[in-house]
Design an enzyme around this catalytic site. Structure first.
Site, PDB file in Angstrom:
ATOM      1  N   LYS A  35     -62.435 -38.872 -50.387  1.00  0.00           N
ATOM      2  CA  LYS A  35     -62.576 -37.796 -49.400  1.00  0.00           C
ATOM      3  C   LYS A  35     -63.686 -38.117 -48.402  1.00  0.00           C
ATOM      4  CE  LYS A  35     -65.529 -35.150 -52.543  1.00  0.00           C
ATOM      5  NZ  LYS A  35     -65.742 -33.869 -53.220  1.00  0.00           N
ATOM      6  N   TYR A 255     -91.712 -36.875 -29.955  1.00  0.00           N
ATOM      7  CA  TYR A 255     -91.688 -35.443 -29.683  1.00  0.00           C
ATOM      8  C   TYR A 255     -92.698 -34.686 -30.541  1.00  0.00           C
ATOM      9  CZ  TYR A 255     -87.366 -35.998 -26.996  1.00  0.00           C
ATOM     10  OH  TYR A 255     -86.434 -36.371 -26.056  1.00  0.00           O
TER      11      TYR A 255
END
Length: 362
Positions: A35, A255
């Site tokens: 999956k 940042y």
């Protein structure tokens, strides 16, 4: 020089991990769980290489159809089953097996005219409380499935563990005991064991095991790595150093200025970021492998770049390869620094990353 991150997928390591599963559970058949794009490794390529698996499991119909379109003929099991009765002819036409985990699915099987029969896996809720038939309803649902003309004889019985990765928890033993009690009078094949249970709970192996994460060389246990279980990492995620600059003691990087240089040093900029799937919340100090050593993350992860502290005596060059995780640097360590799990890192890799398959014969 390409600035695009590269995910190298070692298909031979993948096959060796499957052999490790077989060593651990020699009396069980293997339902390989593919999956989420085979945990980010490439659904079709992985399935094509796992020729020694007995069957494949996916979460949803579109994944199963992609495998059939690619020419995969092995049995395929839908772990979430089908969602509405109109999908049943599609399952039959593509020889897909379905899990039944609720009353609506059972009613659809009983009431929908079909031109053939489907292989069904009955999922029992033994304590996960997510999907599965309530223990009090198991006998009734099992009987109705046996009587249903749309269901092939030989219903497989399964459940899912909630705490198999917690070795000091009693939950797994309780779930196993309940499952055995509910299935004692039903002569059917059983499936319980995920990767953690394959490794740590041999009494749960039954006739079918369901490896997922361990196929890709990763440990399901906190504080452990795949190598601890004789598994080999399949994915190697790398990029390139695209800039080097000197910063002085006291300078901040990135940042919000969350990293401040303690001494004069060199900062390296690597072309990978959360836009590629690298975890944004990876903490300062998260290791990156560069030129035979670990260098620490320095500053907040950006969309396209990360910055690392190269040290005062930097000899690195623009264009040098940086490994984000792989054989040189276990993904489990990176996940821990980002306060997440390896599953999420693998599944979050974006289409901006270039895939290269090693050991691919076609």
């Amino acid at each position: 020089m390409s600035r695009r991150p590269v995910a190298q997928i070692d298909l031979l390591a993948l096959q060796q991990n499957l052999q490790r599963v077989k060593q651990l559970a020699p009396d069980s058949q293997v339902l390989a769980v593919l999956k989420a794009n085979a945990y980010g490794h490439g659904l079709v390529k992985v399935a094509q290489k796992l020729t020694a698996a007995d069957a494949f499991a996916v979460a949803r119909i579109d994944e199963a159809l992609a495998l059939r379109t690619a020419g995969i003929v092995k049995p395929i099991v839908l772990l979430e089953g089908f969602y509405e009765a109109a999908e049943l002819p599609l399952l039959l036409a593509n020889n897909l097996q379905t899990i039944v985990h609720n009353e609506l699915q059972l009613q659809a099987l009983e009431q929908t005219p079909l031109e053939g029969q489907l292989k069904v896996w009955l999922k029992i809720d033994t304590g996960m409380h997510r999907l599965g038939i309530d223990p009090a309803e198991v006998d009734n649902v099992y009987r109705r499935l046996w009587q249903c003309s749309n269901v092939l004889p030989g219903i497989r019985l399964m459940s899912h563990f909630s705490c198999a990765d917690e070795l000091d928890s009693a939950t797994t033993s309780k779930q196993l005991a309940l499952f055995q009690q509910l299935c004692a009078d039903k002569a059917e094949q059983h499936s319980l064991a995920n990767s953690a249970a394959i490794l740590a709970w041999p009494a749960t192996h039954g006739q079918w095991v369901r490896p997922g994460l361990m196929l890709h060389g990763i440990s399901p246990f906190v504080g452990k790595q795949g190598a601890d279980h004789q598994l080999q990492p399949v994915m190697r995620l790398s990029s390139r150093l695209i800039a080097i600059r000197k910063v002085k003691a006291g300078d901040t990087v990135g940042y919000a200025g969350l990293w401040r240089a303690k001494t004069d040093t060199f900062i390296g900029v690597i072309a990978v970021g959360y836009g590629d799937g690298y975890p944004r919340h990876a903490a300062n100090g998260t290791p990156v492998w560069l030129n035979g050593r670990e260098v620490p993350l320095a500053g907040r992860v950006s969309m396209d770049m990360i910055t690392v502290d190269l040290g005062h005596f930097c000899k690195d060059k623009i264009g040098d390869e940086a490994v984000l995780w792989g054989p040189e640097l276990a993904i489990e360590r990176v996940a821990a620094q980002a306060e997440t799990i390896a599953y999420e890192l693998l599944c979050n890799i974006t289409p901006r990353v270039q895939y290269q398959y090693l050991g691919d014969n076609g």
